[in-house]
Design an enzyme around this catalytic site. Structure first.
Site, mmCIF file in Angstrom:
data_model
loop_
_atom_site.group_PDB
_atom_site.id
_atom_site.type_symbol
_atom_site.label_atom_id
_atom_site.label_comp_id
_atom_site.label_asym_id
_atom_site.label_seq_id
_atom_site.Cartn_x
_atom_site.Cartn_y
_atom_site.Cartn_z
ATOM 1 C CD GLU B 60 4.227 32.311 -40.911
ATOM 2 O OE1 GLU B 60 5.298 31.990 -40.348
ATOM 3 O OE2 GLU B 60 3.384 31.470 -41.270
ATOM 4 C CG HIS B 129 -4.890 27.432 -37.213
ATOM 5 N ND1 HIS B 129 -4.090 26.801 -36.305
ATOM 6 C CD2 HIS B 129 -4.298 27.244 -38.421
ATOM 7 C CE1 HIS B 129 -3.061 26.233 -36.936
ATOM 8 N NE2 HIS B 129 -3.168 26.494 -38.220
#
Lengths: 467, 327
Positions: B60, B129
């Site tokens: 990321e 998440h």
């Protein structure tokens, strides 16, 4: 020492002997520092003009850094100051291999890179002084120099932070179908960051035109190479990710130039990223605030004897390219340019306080936006007028002007109607005038105070101080 | 007006902007061959090819950083991160680089990029998440932050984000991807910094962030039916820039404010908004500003616990009623 080992490198070999790779070799065994052959002549001299350019750029960097250190001691420069003295050959050798259209990106130890790429010393020194004419308008300081015209895409204060950026620039070079390449310079410490592996992988995976140069000055801040990296031959660290690495003598501008030139050509033509490790040494501490208790004076002396500038100058004289007087003249010119940069920086104004909020955002016609989040701008904030939001936020914004420069609690204090009446009674009518008076001295005071030592006394001191 | 799902609206925005500008390209994990974890990028690889729809490794920080680098030299990347939790791995590139670069280099360069990511609870994805982090990004000068709650806003704001020259944090909501809504045909980009008044009312102002704008509307309906309270519901749509005018004017009219967000209470969007409201409309307030937030815990997995950990209609109704306590 005959083979050119420093005590540091001997220590590397000894420590790594105790660790074994899967094949029974120690990580240190893959290192062949003798291949570097410090001090040996490895390449013929290029044409005299190039020799002169390389020498004068290295001299400019050296003299600039020495003077920057002095200016830091005089408190003309604030914050951190990381000098690259000792690393000039690695910097100039690598950057001389670039075309004008290529990009360069660097770490926070990047004064040398900016100067080598052609940023005027005046702009660099003014930036260190925090002035409006600095190459980043005084917003960046020592660690964040930038020069769009020279395609120098900046110094970055986060170790390893520039690596993904450089891969992104390479992606753009590829995407736009240019044959530009980016030279991405980092220190040895950056090879331990996550972005190192991530960036190597992506650069190789996408065949990006980027050359990574590790300026291995043997220390990540105060931690020696063998104490921060299990593999000390840093040219090997990228290979598992698909980026081939090469080592070179970072104390020899010609060796660096030769290896980096090959790497750039390969990246440009074969579309394969490359890595070059230039083994060099940082003569000075990590920053000006470094007592250097992690290494011996003898070790530093050992490396100073290999000085890249002295060695190169001596060779030019020995081979008859330059006379000793010409070498001295080049050095004098470097000193002169640096003196000039100090004068320039001293005369350059501090940025206007009203410019505090400049360039946080780009304003476009395409997507106009209303910037209301911060009512503490020196002026009524942008968009307030166009939306004619009324008097309340307008007044607040004007009162909030105090934020821009002062820290004066009184000026920031929200006034109740009772306060206003009392103040009015004490200071006469006109609340607005009263508020403005409070803000005014506040906003100007710190500027003059900060500049004070310099603006007040600098005019005469400049001339003397510049010798 | 055509009706489509939130994810289809986003897809349309990407498609239209990519058709209009060759320099717009997409990067992200599983956005190409896999068509996107939430299928937002479905069909784009087929139309635009691998050069412009780039599947990336799971890296990321570097994906975002490459977006920043490519934006600095002329491209207009749209980076997708699979959830907002993963954006924390890229925090360095977002905050230290994307947001700061223009400023710290004295305006010599700009970073026109979009970082898209979904947030929110409701799918039992547990503590790594399911969070709502708009407050993190709201905090950062140099970023724009969009939190669309309808299909129309998703499309209009994403088009605007791609055309904007600033780095934009574009926060979608996982549970909204399948929601349908009317989307204007041939709609252009929307303006950032313009709140939507979802429902008119004179009694209390309810400000809902991201999906909570929808929860706020349901609560408002319930307040009208059950308590004869007419709430005005405001969806700010973008948090940076923030349309404080609309919020302030509404609060001056209703004299009461409730802020609803899914994120954590401390240092949240509601905390910030409550401060702005009291700074700018203190004299008009008849009651303390109420906040309804997610529970102050990492998001739990177990369904009943998860449902208890983010705001629902009833919480908002109770908070609105609390502003009438003194009457």
């Amino acid at each position: 020492m005959a083979n050119g080992y420093s005590p540091t490198q001997v220590a590397i070999r000894e420590t790594t002997k105790t660790r074994k790779n899967g094949d029974g070799t120690a990580p240190g065994d893959v290192t062949k520092p003798e291949e570097i052959r410090f001090g040996e002549v490895k390449h013929d001299l290029p044409d005299p003009e190039t020799c002169r350019t390389v020498l004068s750029k290295m001299m400019l960097i050296r003299r600039f850094e020495e003077r920057a250190g002095e200016m830091y001691a005089k408190a003309k420069i604030g914050g951190f100051l990381h000098l690259c003295i000792g690393e000039e050959a690695a910097i100039v050798g690598a950057t001389q291999a670039l075309r004008d259209g290529d990009y360069l990106i660097s770490t926070y130890r990047e004064h040398g890179q900016a100067l080598a790429r052609g940023t005027h010393p005046n702009g660099v020194m003014a930036e260190l002084f925090g002035r409006e004419d600095g190459c980043s308008r005084g917003r960046g300081g020592s660690m964040h120099l930038f020069d769009w015209e020279k395609r120098f895409l900046g110094g970055y204060g986060i170790v390893g932070g520039s690596l993904p950026l450089s891969a992104g620039v390479a992606l753009a070079c590829d995407y736009l179908e240019t044959d530009d390449v980016i030279l991405s310079m980092m220190g040895d410490g950056a090879t331990n960051q996550g972005t190192f592996g991530e960036t190597m992988n992506l650069a190789a995976l996408w065949s990006l035109p980027v050359v990574f140069v590790i300026v291995n000055n043997q220390f990540g801040m105060g931690t020696a190479l063998h104490r921060h990296s299990a593999v000390t031959d840093l040219s090997r660290k990228s290979e598992g990710f698909g980026v081939p690495g090469t080592r070179c003598d970072g104390m020899d501008a010609l060796d660096v130039h030769s290896v980096v030139s090959d790497a750039l050509a390969h990246a440009r033509e074969q579309r394969q990223p490359q890595l070059v490790e230039a083994v060099t040494y940082r003569y000075r501490g990590h920053s000006m605030a470094d007592p250097e208790e992690y290494r011996s004076k003898e070790e530093v002396e050992e490396w100073r004897r290999r000085d890249p500038i002295q060695a190169f100058a001596r060779r030019l004289v020995d081979e008859g390219v330059l006379g000793q007087d010409e070498v001295e003249k080049l050095d004098a010119e470097a000193i002169e340019a640096v003196d000039e940069s100090v004068k320039f920086a001293d005369k350059s104004p501090f940025p206007e306080l009203d410019s505090l909020y400049d360039d946080v955002y780009v304003f476009t016609d395409e997507v106009p936006a209303w910037w209301t989040v911060d009512e503490r701008t020196p002026e009524v904030h942008r968009g307030e007028r166009e939306r004619e939001a009324g008097q309340v936020p307008h007044d607040l914004a004007e009162k909030g002007a105090a934020y821009a420069g002062v820290g004066d609690r009184q000026a920031r204090k929200r006034r109740t109607p009772t306060d206003r009446r009392q103040e009015g009674a004490q200071q006469g009518p006109g609340e607005d005038g009263e508020a403005a008076e409070e803000v005014e001295p506040g906003t100007t005071d710190p500027a003059t105070a900060a500049a004070g030592g310099e603006v007040g006394s600098a005019e005469p001191a400049d001339e003397g101080g510049a010798d | 007006m055509p009706v489509m799902r939130y994810r289809e609206a986003l897809n349309q925005a990407l498609r239209e902007e990519m058709r209009a500008d060759e320099k717009v390209f997409l990067m992200g994990e599983d956005i190409g061959v896999f068509q996107g974890a939430f299928k937002v990028t479905a069909g784009l690889l087929e139309e635009f090819g691998e050069k412009r729809v780039r599947d990336t490794p799971i890296s990321e920080n570097t994906i975002v950083g490459m977006g920043v680098g490519s934006a600095m030299v002329g491209l207009r990347p749209v980076v997708e991160l699979m959830t907002i939790n993963f954006s924390l791995l890229a925090m360095d590139q977002i905050v230290n680089h994307a947001a700061a670069i223009r400023y710290m280099f004295g305006g010599q360069v700009k970073v026109p990029m979009v970082i898209r990511m979904p947030q929110g609870a409701g799918h039992q994805l547990g503590p790594t998440h399911s969070h709502s982090f708009e407050a993190f990004y709201l905090h950062v000068p140099g970023l724009l932050v969009a939190v669309p709650s309808t299909a129309a806003d998703a499309k209009g704001l994403l088009k605007a984000a791609i055309r904007d020259d600033n780095p934009v944090i574009f926060i979608e909501h996982e549970t909204l991807y399948g929601q349908r809504g009317e989307v204007p045909e041939n709609g252009g980009p929307m303006r950032f910094g313009e709140a939507a008044v979802r429902r008119q009312g004179d009694d209390v102002t309810i400000i809902g962030i991201s999906r909570m704008a929808i929860t706020a509307q349901k609560a408002a309906d319930s307040l009208a039916e059950t308590h004869e309270i007419e709430a005005e519901v405001i969806d700010p749509r973008t948090l940076r820039p923030l349309d404080l005018d609309t919020i302030r004017d509404s609060v001056k009219k209703t004299n009461r404010a409730v802020i609803v967000e899914e994120g954590w209470p401390h240092g949240g969007v509601g905390a910030n908004l409550a401060a702005l409201i009291q700074e700018q409309a203190f004299d008009w307030l008849d009651a303390p500003v109420e906040r309804v937030t997610g529970a102050d815990v990492p998001m739990p997995y177990s369904k009943p616990l998860e449902q208890a950990a983010f705001p629902h209609e009833e919480h908002v109704v109770q908070a609105a009623l609390a502003t009438f306590r003194d009457l």
